[in-house]
Write an enzyme that holds these catalytic residues in place. Structure first.
Site, PDB file in Angstrom:
ATOM      1  N   GLY A  61      59.542  86.493   9.445  1.00 40.85           N
ATOM      2  CA  GLY A  61      59.352  85.977  10.803  1.00 40.85           C
ATOM      3  C   GLY A  61      59.090  87.132  11.737  1.00 40.85           C
ATOM      4  N   CYS A  88      60.516  89.977   3.777  1.00 43.78           N
ATOM      5  CA  CYS A  88      60.127  90.580   5.053  1.00 43.78           C
ATOM      6  C   CYS A  88      61.319  90.571   6.028  1.00 43.78           C
ATOM      7  CB  CYS A  88      58.895  89.859   5.596  1.00 43.78           C
ATOM      8  SG  CYS A  88      58.138  90.731   6.964  1.00 43.78           S
ATOM      9  N   TYR A  89      61.259  89.779   7.094  1.00 42.36           N
ATOM     10  CA  TYR A  89      62.414  89.716   7.994  1.00 42.36           C
ATOM     11  C   TYR A  89      63.669  89.261   7.235  1.00 42.36           C
ATOM     12  CZ  TYR A  89      65.391  88.094  11.840  1.00 42.36           C
ATOM     13  OH  TYR A  89      66.445  87.885  12.692  1.00 42.36           O
ATOM     14  N   HIS A 175      55.099  90.316   1.024  1.00 44.28           N
ATOM     15  CA  HIS A 175      54.965  88.856   0.973  1.00 44.28           C
ATOM     16  C   HIS A 175      54.397  88.380  -0.368  1.00 44.28           C
ATOM     17  CE1 HIS A 175      55.784  87.943   5.235  1.00 44.28           C
ATOM     18  NE2 HIS A 175      55.351  89.177   5.426  1.00 44.28           N
ATOM     19  N   GLU A 177      54.180  85.437  -1.339  1.00 49.24           N
ATOM     20  CA  GLU A 177      53.564  84.105  -1.178  1.00 49.24           C
ATOM     21  C   GLU A 177      52.094  84.190  -0.780  1.00 49.24           C
ATOM     22  OE1 GLU A 177      55.665  85.599   0.792  1.00 49.24           O
ATOM     23  OE2 GLU A 177      55.386  85.095   2.904  1.00 49.24           O
ATOM     24  N   SER A 229      42.425  56.641  10.613  1.00 49.61           N
ATOM     25  CA  SER A 229      41.362  57.455  11.189  1.00 49.61           C
ATOM     26  C   SER A 229      40.224  57.652  10.204  1.00 49.61           C
ATOM     27  CB  SER A 229      41.942  58.821  11.540  1.00 49.61           C
ATOM     28  OG  SER A 229      42.377  59.454  10.345  1.00 49.61           O
ATOM     29  N   ASP A 233      45.025  61.549   4.912  1.00 53.66           N
ATOM     30  CA  ASP A 233      46.454  61.257   5.033  1.00 53.66           C
ATOM     31  C   ASP A 233      46.723  59.793   5.403  1.00 53.66           C
ATOM     32  OD1 ASP A 233      46.551  63.967   4.643  1.00 53.66           O
ATOM     33  OD2 ASP A 233      46.920  64.451   6.749  1.00 53.66           O
ATOM     34  N   SER A 234      46.073  59.324   6.470  1.00 56.03           N
ATOM     35  CA  SER A 234      46.384  57.945   6.871  1.00 56.03           C
ATOM     36  C   SER A 234      45.883  56.953   5.827  1.00 56.03           C
ATOM     37  CB  SER A 234      45.845  57.622   8.267  1.00 56.03           C
ATOM     38  OG  SER A 234      44.452  57.794   8.342  1.00 56.03           O
ATOM     39  N   THR A 235      44.800  57.270   5.138  1.00 55.37           N
ATOM     40  CA  THR A 235      44.297  56.338   4.121  1.00 55.37           C
ATOM     41  C   THR A 235      45.244  56.282   2.922  1.00 55.37           C
ATOM     42  OG1 THR A 235      42.077  56.981   4.813  1.00 55.37           O
ATOM     43  CG2 THR A 235      42.239  55.660   2.829  1.00 55.37           C
ATOM     44  N   LYS A 379      49.085  68.820   1.968  1.00 51.86           N
ATOM     45  CA  LYS A 379      47.766  68.191   1.884  1.00 51.86           C
ATOM     46  C   LYS A 379      47.253  68.041   0.443  1.00 51.86           C
ATOM     47  CE  LYS A 379      44.292  66.881   4.516  1.00 51.86           C
ATOM     48  NZ  LYS A 379      44.505  66.190   5.806  1.00 51.86           N
TER      49      LYS A 379
END
Ligand code: XMP
Length: 595
Positions: A61, A88-89, A175, A177, A229, A233-235, A379
């Site tokens: 962070g 890191c932090y 990092h 990641e 939309s 995602d919404s579908t 996602k």
């Protein structure tokens, strides 16, 4: 978070403690990609609540352990007996809590570095030798705590890795990641399986049945309707509800806000009609949205107005009684990262409010009338669930498109002003949003009067953005009807004329992307209209092709010269368009969208 949550969500084996960085979701996603279910919690989560997990990762962070109010962890987490990895932090916090020493750095170290592990620590198994890593820090650990060993260094960072194998505590200044850390995946995997003893328990495709089960239990006797939309995602969320509850109890409502792309309404209609008869309806609300947005410049105000208008339209539909009667709740396609940039985790600065979190929606949340079946998924995981549901690939692999639609791609300005000559280019008084040091910025753009295809222009742009404090974006000039020196901003807001220009430009860009195959080289390709030009041609078009994994960070992409040339010619031939600009900015410091 107050929402109708899914009671049987899997139990996380690993908890990532959020100390406020943009990296937190990336860590969690990488852990899940390794097949281990993981979730994020606020850094101060009491150790008692973490009892039973196999491991804890403390994220990186932007803070310094010496700053007042900097994120803390409960020191008892180091006594739980599970593996703890500080990054890191998080590495500095671990050293500081356990009696080591952290020194304030003046300049910091950002970007690629080379690291060499010393000794044979469990986290570096199979990752021996000098290797490329990614650093992003100011402070450094200058003495390891008692019981810890030094596990590796870089040229500029003496304690880049430390560990206490007996207590299963490890700290890394870099990092793992981030893709630029060559053995990052290996190191995380070593921590999960070698240090913490995790088991593989996570596969997104297996989630569909579980989520459907949970939807049935959570919704009970009620009905669910969605504002859809046409996005993934919404579908996917809607389809899960449709399968769980049947076509009688779910409805999809598509609000045509007038802020959609060309042909979008027809596409969505076709997808939903094929899912189930009678489940889909279009509400035409173009005029209401445009009236509400007239004269509004500020991006966050636009988002709020759009969010509130969505809720208003929705409430009127329900009040009119002929849509869904009785006990309804609202379903949404909110996914896990949608909450972080809205300050959904306690440490994230507000950069852009997600439209799923505006106040009208928060009120429904407080009343337990929101269902978010995908709120724990990333996602790519949603796409996998979509494949499991056999949704069309054309829909699943679409580029993401923001909820507020073209509104946030239509820049508005209050003032008429000319550009200003700087040593390296032109300062255009257009304001766009950026993210710098985990905070939001709203700044002018530097326009370079050279082609985006020029040799080395991307590198020059990156160097300029680091050097010039007053800007957050650099764009190159792909073509124009007038020299930049003669261009001015105009007082311009959202209106039919400008939206029509944007829609036309966006549609031409999409067609050329498909034709050339460039579509496949980008993750997203926003096309933006900006009120910069001349009296006869008051607007310009910005091309923003980017590559990304999840939208959290992004790189500006180089477009083949012949595709760019044809695109520029096409756009310059359109009514009202003065210039075509090419955004060279990465995220950070720019955001993907200009607003
Ligand atoms: P930024 O501009 O923040 O965008 O770098 C990251 C990703 O989020 C999308 N985006 C939004 N999506 N509502 C949405 O549903 C919004 O208000 C919104 N703002 C940005 C953006 O398109 C990109 O994929």
């Amino acid at each position: 978070m107050n929402q109708l949550c899914l009671p049987d969500a899997p139990t996380p084996q690993i908890i990532v403690l959020d100390t406020g960085g943009q990296y937190c979701h990336l860590i969690t996603r990488k852990i899940r990609e390794l097949g281990v279910y993981s979730e994020i919690r606020p850094s101060e989560t009491p150790a008692a609540e973490l009892r039973g997990v196999k491991g804890i990762v403390i994220s990186g962070g932007p803070a310094s352990v010496y700053e007042d109010g900097s994120p803390q962890v409960d020191p008892w987490i180091f006594e739980l007996g599970c593996g703890v990895l500080g990054l890191c932090y998080g590495h500095q916090l671990m050293a500081w809590h356990l009696g080591g020493e952290v020194s304030k750095g003046e300049k910091g170290e950002y970007g690629l570095a080379h690291f060499a592990p010393s000794g044979a620590a469990a986290v570096f198994e199979g990752a021996a030798g000098r290797q490329q890593i990614w650093m992003s820090h100011r402070d450094t650990v200058t003495r390891v705590p008692a019981g810890f060993e030094l596990l590796g260094s870089t040229e500029t960072c003496a304690i880049a890795a430390m560990g206490d194998a007996g207590r299963r505590l490890y700290g890394l200044q870099f990092h793992p990641e981030v893709v630029h850390t060559r053995n990052g995946r290996r190191i995380l995997s070593n921590f999960l399986f070698g240090v913490c003893g995790c088991e593989q328990d996570w596969s997104p495709r297996e989630q569909a049945a579980r989520i459907e089960d949970e939807i049935r239990r959570t919704v009970g006797e009620r009905n669910v309707f969605f504002f859809v939309s046409g996005g993934v995602d919404s579908t996917v969320a809607f389809t899960l509800c449709l399968r769980a509850l049947g076509a009688e109890r779910v409805r999809a409502l598509y609000v045509d806000t007038g802020l959609m792309r060309e042909g979008e309404t027809e596409f969505v209609q076709q997808v939903f009609n094929s899912l189930g008869r009678g489940v889909f309806r279009v509400e035409h609300a173009q005029a209401r949205f445009l009236t509400a947005l007239d004269g509004v410049r500020e991006p966050e105000r636009k988002r709020h107005i759009i969010g509130e208008m969505f809720v208003e339209v929705q409430e009127q539909i329900l009040a009119s009684g002929h849509f869904l009667e009785g006990n309804w709740i609202l379903g949404q396609g909110t996914i896990y990262p949608d909450t972080i940039e809205s300050g959904g985790t306690s440490k994230a600065d507000l950069i852009k409010t997600h439209h799923n979190r505006v106040s009208g929606i928060q009120k429904l949340m407080a009343e337990n009338r929101i269902l978010e079946p995908l709120h724990l998924l990333y996602k790519d995981e949603v796409r996998e669930v979509g494949r499991e549901l056999a949704l069309p690939e054309e829909l699943l692999s679409r580029h993401p498109f923001p909820g507020p639609g073209l509104a946030i791609r239509c820049l508005c300005e209050d003032e008429e002003r000319g550009v200003e000559r700087l040593e390296d280019g032109w300062l255009a008084p257009l304001h766009s949003v950026g993210v710098q040091g985990d905070s939001r910025s709203y700044r002018p753009v530097l326009i370079l009067e050279e082609s985006p295809a020029a040799e080395g222009v991307h590198e020059r742009a990156t160097a300029l953005i680091n050097r010039l404090a007053g800007i957050n974006r650099v764009a190159a000039l792909a073509g124009s009807h007038a020299p930049v020196s003669e261009m001015r901003t105009s007082r311009a807001y959202l209106c039919e004329t400008r939206l029509a220009r944007l829609r036309r430009a966006d549609s031409a860009v999409r067609a050329l992307c498909l034709k050339s195959g460039f579509e496949k080289s980008v993750w997203q390709f926003p096309v933006i209209i900006v009120p910069l030009g001349t009296a006869e041609r008051p607007d310009s078009i910005v091309l923003r092709p980017i590559d990304s994994v999840d939208g959290m960070t992004a790189q500006s992409v180089v477009m083949p010269a012949e595709v760019l040339a044809e695109m520029t010619r096409t756009l310059l031939a359109q009514e009202g368009i003065c210039a075509v600009l090419y955004d060279l900015t990465h995220k950070p410091p720019g955001t993907i969208e200009w607003e």
